[in-house]
Design a protein around this motif. Structure first.
Motif, PDB file in Angstrom:
ATOM      1  N   THR A  96       0.842  -1.195   0.000  1.00 56.22           N
ATOM      2  CA  THR A  96       0.000   0.000   0.000  1.00 56.22           C
ATOM      3  C   THR A  96       0.880   1.248   0.000  1.00 56.22           C
ATOM      4  O   THR A  96       2.029   1.213   0.447  1.00 56.22           O
ATOM      5  CB  THR A  96      -0.918   0.043   1.229  1.00 56.22           C
ATOM      6  N   PRO A  97       0.362   2.381  -0.498  1.00 53.22           N
ATOM      7  CA  PRO A  97       1.142   3.626  -0.446  1.00 53.22           C
ATOM      8  C   PRO A  97       1.553   4.001   0.973  1.00 53.22           C
ATOM      9  O   PRO A  97       2.668   4.469   1.187  1.00 53.22           O
ATOM     10  CB  PRO A  97       0.188   4.656  -1.053  1.00 53.22           C
ATOM     11  N   ALA A  98       0.662   3.776   1.936  1.00 51.49           N
ATOM     12  CA  ALA A  98       0.990   4.137   3.322  1.00 51.49           C
ATOM     13  C   ALA A  98       2.128   3.279   3.847  1.00 51.49           C
ATOM     14  O   ALA A  98       3.039   3.778   4.525  1.00 51.49           O
ATOM     15  CB  ALA A  98      -0.243   3.980   4.210  1.00 51.49           C
ATOM     16  N   GLY A  99       2.098   1.974   3.549  1.00 52.65           N
ATOM     17  CA  GLY A  99       3.167   1.099   4.010  1.00 52.65           C
ATOM     18  C   GLY A  99       4.499   1.450   3.393  1.00 52.65           C
ATOM     19  O   GLY A  99       5.533   1.463   4.071  1.00 52.65           O
ATOM     20  N   LEU A 100       4.511   1.746   2.095  1.00 49.57           N
ATOM     21  CA  LEU A 100       5.751   2.131   1.419  1.00 49.57           C
ATOM     22  C   LEU A 100       6.293   3.436   1.985  1.00 49.57           C
ATOM     23  O   LEU A 100       7.500   3.569   2.216  1.00 49.57           O
ATOM     24  CB  LEU A 100       5.496   2.268  -0.080  1.00 49.57           C
ATOM     25  N   ARG A 101       5.401   4.393   2.220  1.00 46.42           N
ATOM     26  CA  ARG A 101       5.843   5.677   2.766  1.00 46.42           C
ATOM     27  C   ARG A 101       6.481   5.503   4.145  1.00 46.42           C
ATOM     28  O   ARG A 101       7.534   6.095   4.426  1.00 46.42           O
ATOM     29  CB  ARG A 101       4.646   6.637   2.850  1.00 46.42           C
ATOM     30  N   PRO A 128      -0.698   6.838 -16.874  1.00 49.71           N
ATOM     31  CA  PRO A 128      -0.898   5.435 -17.243  1.00 49.71           C
ATOM     32  C   PRO A 128      -1.368   4.610 -16.048  1.00 49.71           C
ATOM     33  O   PRO A 128      -1.218   5.026 -14.901  1.00 49.71           O
ATOM     34  CB  PRO A 128       0.487   5.003 -17.709  1.00 49.71           C
ATOM     35  N   ALA A 129      -1.909   3.466 -16.341  1.00 52.12           N
ATOM     36  CA  ALA A 129      -2.420   2.600 -15.281  1.00 52.12           C
ATOM     37  C   ALA A 129      -1.276   2.030 -14.450  1.00 52.12           C
ATOM     38  O   ALA A 129      -0.160   1.838 -14.946  1.00 52.12           O
ATOM     39  CB  ALA A 129      -3.233   1.463 -15.895  1.00 52.12           C
ATOM     40  N   HIS A 130      -1.549   1.825 -13.163  1.00 50.25           N
ATOM     41  CA  HIS A 130      -0.612   1.169 -12.241  1.00 50.25           C
ATOM     42  C   HIS A 130       0.683   1.974 -12.066  1.00 50.25           C
ATOM     43  O   HIS A 130       1.741   1.403 -11.838  1.00 50.25           O
ATOM     44  CB  HIS A 130      -0.276  -0.248 -12.714  1.00 50.25           C
ATOM     45  N   TYR A 131       0.558   3.292 -12.168  1.00 54.76           N
ATOM     46  CA  TYR A 131       1.738   4.162 -12.055  1.00 54.76           C
ATOM     47  C   TYR A 131       1.644   4.980 -10.781  1.00 54.76           C
ATOM     48  O   TYR A 131       0.571   5.425 -10.385  1.00 54.76           O
ATOM     49  CB  TYR A 131       1.805   5.080 -13.272  1.00 54.76           C
ATOM     50  N   PHE A 132       2.783   5.171 -10.108  1.00 55.01           N
ATOM     51  CA  PHE A 132       2.824   6.046  -8.941  1.00 55.01           C
ATOM     52  C   PHE A 132       4.162   6.771  -8.884  1.00 55.01           C
ATOM     53  O   PHE A 132       5.122   6.420  -9.592  1.00 55.01           O
ATOM     54  CB  PHE A 132       2.573   5.268  -7.643  1.00 55.01           C
ATOM     55  N   GLN A 133       4.215   7.804  -8.068  1.00 56.85           N
ATOM     56  CA  GLN A 133       5.420   8.601  -7.904  1.00 56.85           C
ATOM     57  C   GLN A 133       5.818   8.650  -6.431  1.00 56.85           C
ATOM     58  O   GLN A 133       4.948   8.659  -5.552  1.00 56.85           O
ATOM     59  CB  GLN A 133       5.226  10.031  -8.423  1.00 56.85           C
ATOM     60  N   VAL A 134       7.105   8.689  -6.201  1.00 55.31           N
ATOM     61  CA  VAL A 134       7.646   8.810  -4.847  1.00 55.31           C
ATOM     62  C   VAL A 134       8.553  10.033  -4.807  1.00 55.31           C
ATOM     63  O   VAL A 134       9.407  10.200  -5.684  1.00 55.31           O
ATOM     64  CB  VAL A 134       8.446   7.551  -4.445  1.00 55.31           C
ATOM     65  N   ARG A 135       8.360  10.870  -3.796  1.00 51.24           N
ATOM     66  CA  ARG A 135       9.212  12.049  -3.621  1.00 51.24           C
ATOM     67  C   ARG A 135       9.880  11.982  -2.252  1.00 51.24           C
ATOM     68  O   ARG A 135       9.210  11.831  -1.231  1.00 51.24           O
ATOM     69  CB  ARG A 135       8.400  13.341  -3.733  1.00 51.24           C
ATOM     70  N   LEU A 136      11.195  12.079  -2.260  1.00 51.48           N
ATOM     71  CA  LEU A 136      11.971  12.092  -1.018  1.00 51.48           C
ATOM     72  C   LEU A 136      12.647  13.452  -0.881  1.00 51.48           C
ATOM     73  O   LEU A 136      13.281  13.935  -1.817  1.00 51.48           O
ATOM     74  CB  LEU A 136      13.044  10.998  -1.032  1.00 51.48           C
ATOM     75  N   GLU A 151      19.924   4.852  -4.947  1.00 50.26           N
ATOM     76  CA  GLU A 151      19.958   3.423  -5.237  1.00 50.26           C
ATOM     77  C   GLU A 151      19.291   2.614  -4.123  1.00 50.26           C
ATOM     78  O   GLU A 151      18.555   1.658  -4.386  1.00 50.26           O
ATOM     79  CB  GLU A 151      21.406   2.967  -5.430  1.00 50.26           C
ATOM     80  N   THR A 152      19.556   3.006  -2.876  1.00 51.56           N
ATOM     81  CA  THR A 152      18.950   2.296  -1.755  1.00 51.56           C
ATOM     82  C   THR A 152      17.438   2.504  -1.731  1.00 51.56           C
ATOM     83  O   THR A 152      16.673   1.562  -1.482  1.00 51.56           O
ATOM     84  CB  THR A 152      19.566   2.766  -0.430  1.00 51.56           C
ATOM     85  N   ALA A 153      17.000   3.747  -1.976  1.00 47.48           N
ATOM     86  CA  ALA A 153      15.558   4.023  -1.994  1.00 47.48           C
ATOM     87  C   ALA A 153      14.874   3.199  -3.078  1.00 47.48           C
ATOM     88  O   ALA A 153      13.786   2.636  -2.853  1.00 47.48           O
ATOM     89  CB  ALA A 153      15.323   5.507  -2.222  1.00 47.48           C
ATOM     90  N   ILE A 157      11.861   0.419  -2.679  1.00 48.77           N
ATOM     91  CA  ILE A 157      10.602   0.510  -3.436  1.00 48.77           C
ATOM     92  C   ILE A 157      10.383  -0.750  -4.265  1.00 48.77           C
ATOM     93  O   ILE A 157       9.282  -1.314  -4.300  1.00 48.77           O
ATOM     94  CB  ILE A 157      10.613   1.761  -4.338  1.00 48.77           C
ATOM     95  N   ASP A 158      11.436  -1.211  -4.952  1.00 50.87           N
ATOM     96  CA  ASP A 158      11.304  -2.389  -5.808  1.00 50.87           C
ATOM     97  C   ASP A 158      10.902  -3.630  -5.014  1.00 50.87           C
ATOM     98  O   ASP A 158      10.173  -4.498  -5.516  1.00 50.87           O
ATOM     99  CB  ASP A 158      12.618  -2.653  -6.545  1.00 50.87           C
TER     100      ASP A 158
END
Length: 214
Positions: A96-101, A128-136, A151-153, A157-158
């Motif tokens: 989930t987005p919350a868990g990843l965050r 596009p479908a199934h796409y999200f963004q992460v900002r640190l 690279e670690t981030a 995520i992966d």
């Protein structure tokens, strides 16, 4: 009842009646007590080995294996301890987005001096479908260090994102500040002057087209 003078007796021997205390039994119990006392001390110290915050550094990979977590060798020891300590409750939010965050916040928090709220996950895209963004947002400006952090981030995520999704990662780094944080705190509503965003350094002349003389 008095005890004959001599070397100090074993603690276990002290528990026996005086008539049963002799040199042979004393030597036997002293040897047994030495072994058993070491075992007692080991057992008493066992809780420290099961606590990620107090366990020896070399013991952390074993603890991580208990919670199905892979630790990177290049993480600071404080980050490794925090991941082991906090990852189990987050398993309920895996994918989930919350868990990843929250996982990324564990990683970013020591870099930013313990501050939270420097991770954002955006997944409200129709296309596009199934796409999200992460900002640190990182308190780090060294390019080499930033590359390693990125690279670690990405590795985090992966390993945590659903397999059918893909993403973009944006790293926000410190820039030149023309207004101090202390001034902004004392003057609510003041907007920071950020070079290249709402502040220009130099002239505002039109750019020279390629091939034109300067």
């Amino acid at each position: 009842m008095s005890v004959p003078d001599g070397p100090p007796m074993s603690g276990y021997l002290d528990l026996l009646p005086a008539a049963m205390r002799d040199d042979f039994l004393g030597a036997f119990l002293a040897a047994f007590e030495t072994v058993f006392t070491g075992l007692e001390n080991t057992i008493e110290g066992l809780p420290a080995y099961l606590d990620p915050q107090s366990a020896p550094e070399e013991f952390l990979p074993w603890l991580a294996g208990w919670v199905a977590l892979s630790l990177r060798a290049d993480w600071p020891v404080e980050t490794r301890r925090d991941f082991i300590n906090e990852v189990v409750p987050l398993y309920r939010e895996r994918g989930t987005p919350a868990g990843l965050r929250k996982l990324l916040e564990i990683y970013v928090r020591p870099i930013n001096g313990g501050r939270t709220g420097d991770v954002a996950v955006f997944d409200d895209f129709d296309r596009p479908a199934h796409y999200f963004q992460v900002r640190l947002t990182l308190n780090e400006a060294d390019p080499v260090r930033l590359r390693a952090l990125q690279e670690t981030a990405r590795a985090i995520i992966d390993s945590e994102k659903p397999a059918h999704t893909f993403y973009a990662l944006k790293i926000v780094t410190p820039t030149m500040r023309l207004v101090s944080e202390e001034f902004m705190a004392a003057n609510p509503g003041t907007k920071p002057l950020i070079l290249g965003h709402n502040t220009l350094l130099g002239t505002n002349d039109a750019p020279v087209a390629a091939g034109e003389p300067t």
